[in-house]
Design an enzyme around this catalytic site. Structure first.
Site, PDB file in Angstrom:
ATOM      1  N   LYS A   1       0.839  -1.218   0.000  1.00  0.00           N
ATOM      2  CA  LYS A   1       0.000   0.000   0.000  1.00  0.00           C
ATOM      3  C   LYS A   1       0.869   1.260   0.000  1.00  0.00           C
ATOM      4  CE  LYS A   1      -1.824   1.943   3.915  1.00  0.00           C
ATOM      5  NZ  LYS A   1      -1.696   3.404   3.910  1.00  0.00           N
ATOM      6  N   ASN A   2       1.836   1.312   0.925  1.00  0.00           N
ATOM      7  CA  ASN A   2       2.591   2.562   1.053  1.00  0.00           C
ATOM      8  C   ASN A   2       3.566   2.796  -0.093  1.00  0.00           C
ATOM      9  OD1 ASN A   2       1.157   3.132   3.304  1.00  0.00           O
ATOM     10  ND2 ASN A   2       2.839   2.894   4.765  1.00  0.00           N
TER      11      ASN A   2
ATOM     12  N   ASP B   1       3.735   1.631  12.221  1.00  0.00           N
ATOM     13  CA  ASP B   1       2.566   0.901  11.711  1.00  0.00           C
ATOM     14  C   ASP B   1       2.482  -0.517  12.272  1.00  0.00           C
ATOM     15  OD1 ASP B   1       1.805   3.077  10.256  1.00  0.00           O
ATOM     16  OD2 ASP B   1       2.466   2.310   8.313  1.00  0.00           O
TER      17      ASP B   1
ATOM     18  N   ARG C   1      -9.005  -0.053   3.966  1.00  0.00           N
ATOM     19  CA  ARG C   1      -8.095   0.932   3.350  1.00  0.00           C
ATOM     20  C   ARG C   1      -6.757   0.281   2.997  1.00  0.00           C
ATOM     21  NH1 ARG C   1      -6.397   5.268   6.943  1.00  0.00           N
ATOM     22  NH2 ARG C   1      -4.931   5.257   5.230  1.00  0.00           N
TER      23      ARG C   1
ATOM     24  N   ARG D   1      -0.475  15.256  12.140  1.00  0.00           N
ATOM     25  CA  ARG D   1       0.092  15.062  10.800  1.00  0.00           C
ATOM     26  C   ARG D   1       0.109  16.337   9.936  1.00  0.00           C
ATOM     27  NH1 ARG D   1      -1.854   9.134   8.835  1.00  0.00           N
ATOM     28  NH2 ARG D   1       0.144   9.037   7.794  1.00  0.00           N
TER      29      ARG D   1
ATOM     30  N   CYS E   1      -6.121  13.992  12.022  1.00  0.00           N
ATOM     31  CA  CYS E   1      -6.302  12.599  11.637  1.00  0.00           C
ATOM     32  C   CYS E   1      -6.238  11.795  12.917  1.00  0.00           C
ATOM     33  CB  CYS E   1      -5.184  12.241  10.663  1.00  0.00           C
ATOM     34  SG  CYS E   1      -4.467  10.651  10.855  1.00  0.00           S
TER      35      CYS E   1
HETATM   36  C1  UD1 Z   1       3.842   7.474   6.186  1.00  0.00           C
HETATM   37  C2  UD1 Z   1       3.028   6.216   6.004  1.00  0.00           C
HETATM   38  C3  UD1 Z   1       2.422   5.782   7.320  1.00  0.00           C
HETATM   39  C4  UD1 Z   1       3.519   5.634   8.381  1.00  0.00           C
HETATM   40  C5  UD1 Z   1       4.370   6.903   8.465  1.00  0.00           C
HETATM   41  C6  UD1 Z   1       5.572   6.767   9.392  1.00  0.00           C
HETATM   42  C7  UD1 Z   1       2.191   6.307   3.733  1.00  0.00           C
HETATM   43  C8  UD1 Z   1       1.031   6.493   2.825  1.00  0.00           C
HETATM   44  N1  UD1 Z   1       1.972   6.472   5.060  1.00  0.00           N
HETATM   45  O1  UD1 Z   1       2.963   8.502   6.635  1.00  0.00           O
HETATM   46  O2  UD1 Z   1       1.767   4.524   7.122  1.00  0.00           O
HETATM   47  O3  UD1 Z   1       2.915   5.409   9.631  1.00  0.00           O
HETATM   48  O4  UD1 Z   1       4.878   7.238   7.151  1.00  0.00           O
HETATM   49  O5  UD1 Z   1       6.364   5.698   8.995  1.00  0.00           O
HETATM   50  O6  UD1 Z   1       3.280   5.984   3.298  1.00  0.00           O
HETATM   51  N2  UD1 Z   1       5.611  15.531  10.304  1.00  0.00           N
HETATM   52  C9  UD1 Z   1       5.614  16.885  10.541  1.00  0.00           C
HETATM   53  N3  UD1 Z   1       5.543  17.737   9.470  1.00  0.00           N
HETATM   54  C10 UD1 Z   1       5.467  17.287   8.182  1.00  0.00           C
HETATM   55  C11 UD1 Z   1       5.468  15.894   7.949  1.00  0.00           C
HETATM   56  C12 UD1 Z   1       5.544  15.027   9.032  1.00  0.00           C
HETATM   57  O7  UD1 Z   1       5.684  17.331  11.696  1.00  0.00           O
HETATM   58  O8  UD1 Z   1       5.401  18.115   7.263  1.00  0.00           O
HETATM   59  C13 UD1 Z   1       5.683  14.571  11.452  1.00  0.00           C
HETATM   60  C14 UD1 Z   1       4.359  13.791  11.637  1.00  0.00           C
HETATM   61  O9  UD1 Z   1       3.438  14.507  12.399  1.00  0.00           O
HETATM   62  C15 UD1 Z   1       4.841  12.531  12.316  1.00  0.00           C
HETATM   63  C16 UD1 Z   1       6.228  12.302  11.714  1.00  0.00           C
HETATM   64  O10 UD1 Z   1       6.636  13.564  11.155  1.00  0.00           O
HETATM   65  O11 UD1 Z   1       4.975  12.739  13.698  1.00  0.00           O
HETATM   66  C17 UD1 Z   1       6.286  11.224  10.656  1.00  0.00           C
HETATM   67  O12 UD1 Z   1       5.363  11.497   9.635  1.00  0.00           O
HETATM   68  P1  UD1 Z   1       5.611  11.026   8.132  1.00  0.00           P
HETATM   69  O13 UD1 Z   1       6.838  10.197   8.045  1.00  0.00           O
HETATM   70  O14 UD1 Z   1       5.508  12.237   7.277  1.00  0.00           O
HETATM   71  O15 UD1 Z   1       4.335  10.107   7.891  1.00  0.00           O
HETATM   72  P2  UD1 Z   1       3.434  10.037   6.589  1.00  0.00           P
HETATM   73  O16 UD1 Z   1       4.260  10.248   5.373  1.00  0.00           O
HETATM   74  O17 UD1 Z   1       2.224  10.868   6.791  1.00  0.00           O
END
Ligand code: UD1
Length: 416
Positions: free
Chosen positions: A21-22, A304, A396, A120, A115
């Protein structure tokens, strides 16, 4: 509707683990970087893929899905607006920011709201785009991003190795002018798969899988065919099910566990073998406790997988301590596990799980994808028939989870 699980027995059988999925979600966003037909095979039949397909249709593309084969024709894609309902339905739609900026230098998207697993934000994505020459303005609930002079290569350094932000900057950089260097990039396997796909399209990228990625922009990318790799979290899900219930299963996969995952599964008492066709997992005892684990970015133990692990540790002897190191809101499942007789105390982002000798069936409710999978594991470990509602979250990310559980010898089905 709910997923009904008759638990309390050991698991056995074999299962082919679905495609990732990811990995497929950023690859779908990447498909709009070119004109023509992209073909993705081994694509999981999950609602996140269908929601992402709908976004592509809304911006002018055509998408067809049949028997795990996804075909995206992005020839007629135009710069579009990504609306609130779509961003809410599928958060990964923010990845179209990078690819549409690369193709059209302009995009408008509804600001992603909160979320259930944490706030996020997307500040790292926007800060990275700003360094590449993108101006961002707020238009009501929408963010309008525009690179008036086109995207320019630059150095982007993240305060935290965000998976989504790394993917978004890569998607923007592959068609940008000049060289982009990403520092403190995420190292997750899905980043490697996205870069492999982009390289096949004609992109010039080095360093994926390390924290420093270098991208040389090219003038044009071309549509390709791609076979998706195994979903590492689905692999971990069925492994944790085995660790929790006991039994012996074979999981068909082209993937091997990370060192952190192997250490945890082994510490729980599992024996694991692998060959070119997949992995065999055998658990002959009740799960052994984990003295301490904190989830971390790759190569650490994945966030995850945390709910899956927590569910499996509810039964057994001894005390486990889990700390959530990525998202602040991933312990809501505990209230549901307690309905099954689990003994868990949580303060802030730390949970102390004291294994019990038996869990009992209950009606429980998932409120995000991985807590849903965790509750399915707990239901399979609990004696009696449990009903897990919130199955729309499970759909999902899992291809008919109840069918997969039946393949592993668990009586499960969907009830009205
Ligand atoms: C992706 C994965 C999700 C997984 C996560 C962490 C997909 C579709 N989803 O989510 O399944 O749980 O990686 O491995 O691939 N953050 C900020 N600012 C930003 C972006 C992130 O503060 O602009 C923080 C988030 O709040 C969180 C951390 O960084 O605490 C990690 O988030 P991130 O790695 O971005 O997760 P996703 O890409 O949303």
């Amino acid at each position: 509707m709910a997923i009904e699980v008759c638990g309390g027995s050991r698991v056995q059988g074999s299962l082919r683990v679905q495609g990732s999925k990811n990995a497929v979600l950023p690859i779908m966003a990447a498909a709009v970087l070119c004109q023509g037909e992209t073909v993705i095979t081994n694509c999981p039949d999950i609602t996140d893929v269908h929601a992402m397909s709908e976004v592509i249709r809304r911006i002018g593309g055509q998408v067809a899905y049949e028997k795990n084969c996804l075909v995206i024709d992005s020839s007629a894609v135009g710069t579009g607006v990504i609306e609130e309902e779509k961003v809410k339905e599928i958060r990964a739609s923010i990845l179209f920011l990078g690819s549409l900026l690369a193709r059209f230098s302009k995009v408008k998207i509804h600001y992603p709201g909160g979320c259930s697993i944490g706030s996020r934000p997307i500040d790292y994505h926007l800060q990275g785009f700003a360094r590449m020459g993108v101006e961002t303005s707020e238009c009501g609930e929408y963010i309008c991003c525009e690179a008036k002079d086109g995207l320019c290569g630059t150095e982007v350094s993240f305060p935290f190795p965000s998976v989504g932000a790394t993917e978004n900057i890569i998607l923007a950089a592959v068609l940008a002018k000049g060289i982009t260097k990403i520092r403190n990039a995420a190292r997750e396997p899905e980043i490697r798969e996205l870069c492999g796909f982009l390289r096949k399209m004609g992109a010039k990228i080095q360093g994926e899988g390390t924290s420093s990625i270098v991208i040389q922009g090219v003038a044009r990318l071309y549509p390709v065919q791609w076979k998706l790799g195994t979903d590492r979290i689905a692999l971990l899900t069925w492994s944790m099910l085995t660790a929790g219930c006991g039994g012996d299963v074979f999981l068909g996969t082209d993937l091997w566990f990370s060192k952190a995952e192997i250490e945890i599964l082994s510490a729980m008492g599992c024996h694991i073998w692998h060959n070119s066709a997949g992995v065999r997992i055998s658990q002959q005892s009740v799960p052994r406790p984990i003295s301490y684990l904190c989830t971390r970015p790759y190569p650490g133990f994945p966030t995850d997988g945390q709910s899956l692990l927590m569910a499996a540790l509810c039964k057994g002897s001894g005390v486990s301590l889990l700390e959530e190191g990525i998202f602040e809101n991933r312990f809501k499942m505990i209230r549901q596990l307690k309905k099954m007789g689990a003994n868990i105390d949580a303060v802030s982002n730390r949970a102390c799980i004291t294994g019990v000798t038996r869990l009992h069936a209950a009606d429980v409710e998932a409120d995000d994808l991985r807590s849903g999978a965790g509750l399915l594991i707990a239901a399979a470990m609990a004696e009696g028939v449990s009903r897990v509602s919130g199955e729309q979250f499970i759909d999902r990310g899992y291809e008919m989870a109840e069918d997969q559980m039946r393949t592993l010898g668990i009586r499960a089905g969907r009830s009205a």
